[in-house]
Design an enzyme around this catalytic site. Structure first.
Site, short mmCIF file in Angstrom:
data_model
loop_
_atom_site.label_atom_id
_atom_site.label_comp_id
_atom_site.label_asym_id
_atom_site.label_seq_id
_atom_site.Cartn_x
_atom_site.Cartn_y
_atom_site.Cartn_z
N GLU A 156 56.58 104.92 6.07
CA GLU A 156 57.50 104.31 6.53
C GLU A 156 57.36 102.97 7.09
OE1 GLU A 156 59.32 107.43 9.16
OE2 GLU A 156 60.81 107.49 7.75
N CYS A 176 54.71 111.50 18.37
CA CYS A 176 53.83 112.21 17.16
C CYS A 176 52.31 111.59 16.94
CB CYS A 176 54.51 112.16 15.82
SG CYS A 176 56.05 112.88 15.96
N GLU A 189 57.76 113.14 8.38
CA GLU A 189 57.06 112.48 9.54
C GLU A 189 56.85 113.68 10.34
OE1 GLU A 189 55.70 111.31 12.55
OE2 GLU A 189 57.43 109.67 12.55
N ASN A 221 62.79 111.85 20.61
CA ASN A 221 61.56 111.20 21.28
C ASN A 221 61.97 109.38 20.99
OD1 ASN A 221 60.78 111.43 18.57
ND2 ASN A 221 58.72 111.63 19.40
C1 SIN Z 1 56.89 109.49 16.65
O1 SIN Z 1 56.59 110.03 17.50
O2 SIN Z 1 57.31 110.00 15.41
C2 SIN Z 1 56.83 107.94 16.09
C3 SIN Z 1 56.03 107.15 16.85
C4 SIN Z 1 56.02 105.75 16.52
O3 SIN Z 1 56.77 105.17 15.56
O4 SIN Z 1 55.02 104.94 17.22
#
Ligand code: SIN
Length: 481
Positions: free
Chosen positions: A460, A288, A254, A155
């Site tokens: 992170e 996420c 994550e 993604n």
């Molecule tokens: C993710 O969907 O794992 C990361 C989303 C983001 O860094 O904004």
């Protein structure tokens, strides 16, 4: 400057060489129209082993460089990523369907981690602690952890890699990267630019292939790999964690989320609608931190629902390469079929279809709004990872907080209010690693990104992001009389 075709590679990059690996080939398909983007050589585990060996050999000389020398190479890489933004964004859109405007944003986001950690490389400070007896002196130093196994999802084909490589490389670690087999091309283009920037061979190795489980196991169990950094599902995070357990390997995970988005009765409704659109439909809901459950106070529910549906109807659905498109396809058929199941489950349990709800050609699923959402519907518990926005009602702040926390996940959460006391109380009560207040977009290289509960561990980005890639050593000097 290379155009995007010149940045398409079809082999893994190990120890500074382009190599095939012995497992045949696999196809990368554009989810917007089903066309083949490239055929790529499939790395076998023997190649992953070679990559680990190369990273282990490269570790000594890389960590021995002055922080400033590593930083200079990272800056050069940052410049190359930015100057190839259009080519990298095109490759990304072709392989994952992300609208071009979002892919350009992702290249900036990805490069920002390299820039940020090129700066941080020079600030990995230690400490001097007062000696615990008169003749002792105590120093604390931070040292690179070693070879890092980097396992990343489709993604964010670039940004999830650089978010891990940034701190790893800055402190002196080397890496073996395994990108998703859905999106190997962005990762290969990125490592080609890294080579041009001057990283010594073996410092960044990228292995592309379909053998996800075997590669993950090898990285977790290899004594040469000191740390695993993974972004992806909670289920895979648990497997990697148990495979790493014997060696007590350090992990950054994550994982999944189930983000609540609470709209209190005093919220600025238009701002909340804008925030919900941004937080829900970024990459068609496939992040996420995407909004999973929209909880709206009963007094403003109808007003919010009407304006939200209107805004959803204005999203431009299409192939991400077409101008103006801001809503693309899902990654594959499995993802699309799952959306259909979530919608039919909700409708069977009394949900109201307020917009969308249908599959279209290829892997498109229309942006969807479900009213009268209830706790027994599957999407109340599961991470949707797609473009369904369920609207739940609540009556009191306590009920909203209880509903928001009623999940195994704890990554991102959001709420809208204009009340200062509520802002503090709700921010403190939400069991999440990230809280957006009157804001639906919370990502940046400068903030600590990560979750609690089943959403993972470690942070992170930001000044905290470097800690997961170092070990603290304490040096006691005695007999100082
Ligand atoms: C993710 O969907 O794992 C990361 C989303 C983001 O860094 O904004």
């Amino acid at each position: 400057m290379k155009n995007y075709k010149e940045l398409i590679y079809d082999q893994s990059h190990v120890n500074g060489q382009w190599v095939s690996g012995g497992s045949g080939t696999f196809k990368v398909v554009n989810p917007a129209d089903g066309t083949e983007v490239a055929t790529v050589h499939d790395a076998d585990v023997a190649l992953v082993e070679q990559a680990i060996q190369a990273a282990a050999v490269a570790f000594g000389p890389w960590k021995a460089l002055a922080a400033k020398e590593r930083s200079v190479i990272m800056y050069r890489w940052y410049d190359l990523l930015i100057s190839h933004k259009e080519a990298l964004a095109t490759i990304m859109t072709l392989e994952c369907g992300k609208p071009l405007v979002e892919s350009r944003g992702e290249v900036d986001y990805a490069a920002s981690f390299i820039q940020w950690f090129a700066e941080e490389a020079k600030r990995v400070y230690g400490d001097v602690i007062p000696g615990f007896t008169a003749d002792r002196r105590v120093l604390v130093v931070k040292q690179p952890i070693g070879v890092v196994g980097v396992i990343t999802p489709w993604n964010f084909p670039l940004a999830m890699i650089t978010r891990k490589l940034g701190p790893a490389l800055a402190v002196g670690c080397t890496a073996v990267v395994r990108p998703s087999e859905e999106t190997p091309l962005s990762a290969l283009a990125m490592v080609a630019l890294a080579e041009q920037a001057g990283f010594p061979k073996g410092v960044i190795n990228v292995v592309v292939g379909t053998q996800a489980a075997a590669t993950g196991k090898l990285l977790c169990e290899s004594p040469l790999v000191s740390k695993i950094s993974f972004t992806g599902s909670t289920r895979v995070g648990q497997i990697l964690s148990s495979q790493s357990a014997f060696m007590l390997k350090k992990l950054s995970l994550e994982l999944g989320g189930n983000a609540p988005f609470i709209v209190f009765e005093d919220a600025d409704i238009n701002a909340a609608v804008r925030g919900a659109i941004a937080g829900k439909f970024r990459f068609s809901g496939q992040t996420c931190v995407c909004v999973n459950r929209i909880l709206v106070h009963e007094k403003i529910y109808d007003q919010f629902a009407e304006r939200f549906v209107q805004a959803v109807s204005e999203l431009k659905v299409g192939n991400g390469m077409e101008p103006g498109v801001n809503f693309g396809p899902l990654i594959n058929k499995k993802a699309m079929d799952r959306m259909e199941l979530l919608v039919s489950d909700a409708l069977a349990k009394g949900g109201e279809l307020l917009f969308g709800g249908k599959k279209q050609d290829n892997y498109f699923f229309l942006p969807t709004v479900i009213g009268n959402a209830q706790a027994n519907m599957d999407f109340a518990r599961e991470e949707i990872f797609g473009p369904i926005a369920p609207l739940f009602k609540f009556k009191t702040d306590e009920e909203a907080i209880q509903m928001a926390n009623d999940t195994i996940y704890g990554l991102a959460s959001y709420f809208y209010t204009q009340d200062l006391t509520r802002t503090w109380k709700v921010s403190e009560a939400l069991e999440y690693g990230i809280v957006g207040v009157n804001e639906g977009l919370i990502s940046s290289e400068s903030v600590p990104f990560g979750g609690v509960k089943y959403s993972g561990k470690g942070r992170e980005g930001s000044k905290y992001g470097i800690d997961d890639y170092t070990e603290i050593k304490y040096v006691c000097m005695g007999n100082i009389n």
